[in-house]
Design an enzyme around this catalytic site. Sequence first.
Site, PDB file in Angstrom:
ATOM      1  N   SER A  72       0.856  -1.182   0.000  1.00  0.00           N
ATOM      2  CA  SER A  72       0.000   0.000   0.000  1.00  0.00           C
ATOM      3  C   SER A  72       0.895   1.236   0.000  1.00  0.00           C
ATOM      4  O   SER A  72       2.125   1.124  -0.005  1.00  0.00           O
ATOM      5  CB  SER A  72      -0.885   0.006   1.246  1.00  0.00           C
ATOM      6  OG  SER A  72      -0.089   0.283   2.379  1.00  0.00           O
ATOM      7  N   LYS A  73       0.250   2.389   0.045  1.00  0.00           N
ATOM      8  CA  LYS A  73       0.987   3.661   0.026  1.00  0.00           C
ATOM      9  C   LYS A  73       2.036   3.740   1.130  1.00  0.00           C
ATOM     10  O   LYS A  73       3.056   4.398   0.995  1.00  0.00           O
ATOM     11  CB  LYS A  73       0.007   4.819   0.210  1.00  0.00           C
ATOM     12  CG  LYS A  73      -0.625   5.253  -1.088  1.00  0.00           C
ATOM     13  CD  LYS A  73      -1.360   6.568  -0.888  1.00  0.00           C
ATOM     14  CE  LYS A  73      -2.532   6.649  -1.855  1.00  0.00           C
ATOM     15  NZ  LYS A  73      -3.800   6.924  -1.223  1.00  0.00           N
ATOM     16  N   ARG A  74       1.727   3.065   2.241  1.00  0.00           N
ATOM     17  CA  ARG A  74       2.663   3.064   3.373  1.00  0.00           C
ATOM     18  C   ARG A  74       4.063   2.628   2.961  1.00  0.00           C
ATOM     19  O   ARG A  74       5.051   3.016   3.554  1.00  0.00           O
ATOM     20  CB  ARG A  74       2.175   2.058   4.427  1.00  0.00           C
ATOM     21  CG  ARG A  74       1.290   2.619   5.481  1.00  0.00           C
ATOM     22  CD  ARG A  74       1.012   1.600   6.560  1.00  0.00           C
ATOM     23  NE  ARG A  74       0.741   0.257   6.067  1.00  0.00           N
ATOM     24  CZ  ARG A  74       1.529  -0.784   6.283  1.00  0.00           C
ATOM     25  NH1 ARG A  74       2.634  -0.649   6.979  1.00  0.00           N
ATOM     26  NH2 ARG A  74       1.195  -1.972   5.832  1.00  0.00           N
ATOM     27  N   HIS A  75       4.117   1.745   1.956  1.00  0.00           N
ATOM     28  CA  HIS A  75       5.410   1.197   1.539  1.00  0.00           C
ATOM     29  C   HIS A  75       6.151   2.100   0.563  1.00  0.00           C
ATOM     30  O   HIS A  75       7.258   1.783   0.152  1.00  0.00           O
ATOM     31  CB  HIS A  75       5.207  -0.182   0.904  1.00  0.00           C
ATOM     32  CG  HIS A  75       4.633  -1.188   1.850  1.00  0.00           C
ATOM     33  ND1 HIS A  75       3.303  -1.516   1.855  1.00  0.00           N
ATOM     34  CD2 HIS A  75       5.213  -1.914   2.831  1.00  0.00           C
ATOM     35  CE1 HIS A  75       3.076  -2.419   2.801  1.00  0.00           C
ATOM     36  NE2 HIS A  75       4.216  -2.671   3.407  1.00  0.00           N
ATOM     37  N   GLY A  76       5.519   3.200   0.163  1.00  0.00           N
ATOM     38  CA  GLY A  76       6.144   4.092  -0.827  1.00  0.00           C
ATOM     39  C   GLY A  76       5.249   4.186  -2.048  1.00  0.00           C
ATOM     40  O   GLY A  76       4.111   3.728  -2.025  1.00  0.00           O
TER      41      GLY A  76
END
Length: 501
Positions: free
Chosen positions: A254-258
């Site tokens: 997800s966005k959390r990972h970049g």
Amino acid sequence: MEKKETRVRFAPSPTGLLHVGNARTALYNWLVARHTGGKFILRIEDTDVERSREEHETQLIEDLRWLGLSWDEGPEVGGPHGPYRQSERLEIYRSHTEQLLREGKAYRCFCTPEELEAERQKAIAEHRPQVYSGKCRALSPQDSEARAAAGAPFAVRLRIPEKPLRFHDIVRGEVAFPHETVSDPILVRSSGVPVYNYVVTIDDALMQITHVIRGDDHISNTPKQVAIYEAFGWPVPEFAHLSTILGSDRERLSKRHGATSIASFREMGILPEALVNYLALLGWGPEGGTRETFTAEELVHEFRLERVTASPAVFDFDKLHWLNRHYLKLADPARLLHLAWPYFEKSGWLPAQDHAEQQIGAWFAKLVALFLPSVDCLEQLPDKARFLFHLDVEAARTDPENTAILQTESAQRVLAAFAQRLRENAAPLTPEVFKSWMNSIKAETGAKGKDLFHPVRIALTGAHSGPEFDKLIPLMEEGSQCALPTHVASVRERVERFLSQ
Ligand code: GLU
């Protein structure tokens, strides 16, 4: 037996950006079509009017084109099974609903939301699966017609046969769901809006899709779709459900990972061939090999759905960067110059690309060639070249490692000797002259190696390590002759400024 042409499709919902998961789905479909000489169809699933946006569709199309995944049928190209936007196919769905109702394969359900909720609560209390009881199944066609004619709102449900629902999945093998888990699914909501499982099946059947390749988040939808094929008497296609993509912490990517959208990778200056290569390896590997670099043509040749793994793939940004560096090395210099330019234009260091003089283009090509080996993606170039446009002498002088070098007496003598030669020679400095000067400075001061070169490098670039002088010096000298929005200082200007502070 006559060999059926392979027909596959990518069916995105235009509700947001195209992310790596869906892009991989699109790629695998495209590879299957190209490998088998079949057709790749693009269908826009925009029945969710609240969330679908035209700009998302435009972006999606742009992203697919950028990746090089051309479609044979779909928006912009047309085809014999259109329209290819679900919002333009509502009449098709409606007539199919009438057919199912007429044939008794589907029925009207007049249960209100409150009744359904009460049923659900009862099922929970009795520890039974929370599926529809089938209450309206038993309504006679006459009753059903009469209530509908009187204006009672109703949904349309499929009458599920009492047998397990089976399908073949190329990635997972035989899959069977007990019919109770599916109950009688809604095909059309009481608002008149047909549901995803229903329209996707009608479209796949009418578009003669032979292989449905999609993310495994849809696997629990597939038995319902199989039941719909069977109700219409349509052949059930093959399925291939692709595993989830995880981040390095093994949580769903997800966005959390970049950055994970295709648009953001393009903005970073990842080349499409690198991304295509990377996405192909996310869940697939070639037969008997450890090879990792594949052009699109090679992928088309090698790709087999049978070799797609069912275990989740982990997205590895380092590997993507590694592949990008590989393709940056192979890319045509003119293309790279064109792609790298906007990053420098945005920094205010280059004029607009369309109007720039040839001299600037030729100079910038050298800059790109010099710094390219040290970047993962094009977006990192300006930072590597920053010292050409802005040299912070104060910061260079106060950097602890630099200070240690500059404080020595030998460094001061080297710099003074270098400055003196620059003052005595007005001509632009060439690498050859630079080399001979450094030799004479070595003889004059006794400094050699690091002691000789580091002070000069700090004065010119602000750091004691960096690209070769042979390339760096012409870049500074020629850059200073170009009419750039931000002046590039010559070697002479750099040394004078450095010594004056
Ligand atoms: N519109 C669906 C999605 O984007 C397509 C699923 C499918 O391929 O059937 O998830």
